[in-house]
Design a protein around this motif. Structure first.
Motif, mmCIF file in Angstrom:
data_model
loop_
_atom_site.group_PDB
_atom_site.id
_atom_site.type_symbol
_atom_site.label_atom_id
_atom_site.label_comp_id
_atom_site.label_asym_id
_atom_site.label_seq_id
_atom_site.Cartn_x
_atom_site.Cartn_y
_atom_site.Cartn_z
ATOM 1 N N GLY A 24 32.378 -58.116 -27.621
ATOM 2 C CA GLY A 24 32.782 -59.241 -28.460
ATOM 3 C C GLY A 24 32.474 -58.960 -29.919
ATOM 4 O O GLY A 24 31.638 -58.109 -30.238
ATOM 5 N N GLY A 25 33.154 -59.653 -30.766
ATOM 6 C CA GLY A 25 32.945 -59.485 -32.201
ATOM 7 C C GLY A 25 33.348 -58.114 -32.706
ATOM 8 O O GLY A 25 32.825 -57.658 -33.724
ATOM 9 N N GLY A 26 34.245 -57.435 -31.995
ATOM 10 C CA GLY A 26 34.698 -56.114 -32.432
ATOM 11 C C GLY A 26 33.744 -54.996 -32.066
ATOM 12 O O GLY A 26 33.922 -53.861 -32.498
ATOM 13 N N CYS A 27 32.732 -55.314 -31.274
ATOM 14 C CA CYS A 27 31.775 -54.277 -30.857
ATOM 15 C C CYS A 27 32.084 -53.836 -29.433
ATOM 16 O O CYS A 27 32.551 -54.614 -28.608
ATOM 17 N N TRP A 28 31.791 -52.545 -29.174
ATOM 18 C CA TRP A 28 32.040 -51.968 -27.868
ATOM 19 C C TRP A 28 30.805 -51.189 -27.421
ATOM 20 O O TRP A 28 30.088 -50.623 -28.230
#
Ligand SMILES: [Zn+2]
Length: 94
Positions: A87-91
């Protein structure tokens, strides 16, 4: 100056770049210690017909596979296959 073939790989080289080896039968020229070793190994095992099968072909050196393009890692398919979205562009990488 004319190029001459390595006795094993048959690639053409300037004579000064080759190692000369004198045998009772002939003068041989090798581009590297690997070619020299394989040549004499094949002859010691009586596998000289390798060169008949090789014919006029040459033995190209092994080349490294091309590195994948950096853009390969930026694809959605790559992220989906090798990471988990947080989420939030994090992986998270697997
Ligand atoms: Zn060679």
């Amino acid at each position: 100056m004319d190029k001459i073939p390595c006795a094993h790989c048959q690639l053409l080289y300037s004579p000064h770049a080759l190692k000369a080896v004198q045998t009772p039968e002939q003068n041989l020229y090798f581009c590297c210690a690997g070619c020299e070793s394989v040549y004499f190994l094949l002859h010691s095992l009586e596998l000289e017909n390798f060169y008949e099968k090789l014919g006029n072909k040459t033995l190209e050196p092994i080349t490294s596979p091309k590195a994948p393009l950096k853009t390969h890692y930026d694809t959605p398919q790559f992220l989906q296959a090798f990471s988990t979205p947080l989420g939030g562009g994090c992986w998270r990488w697997l």
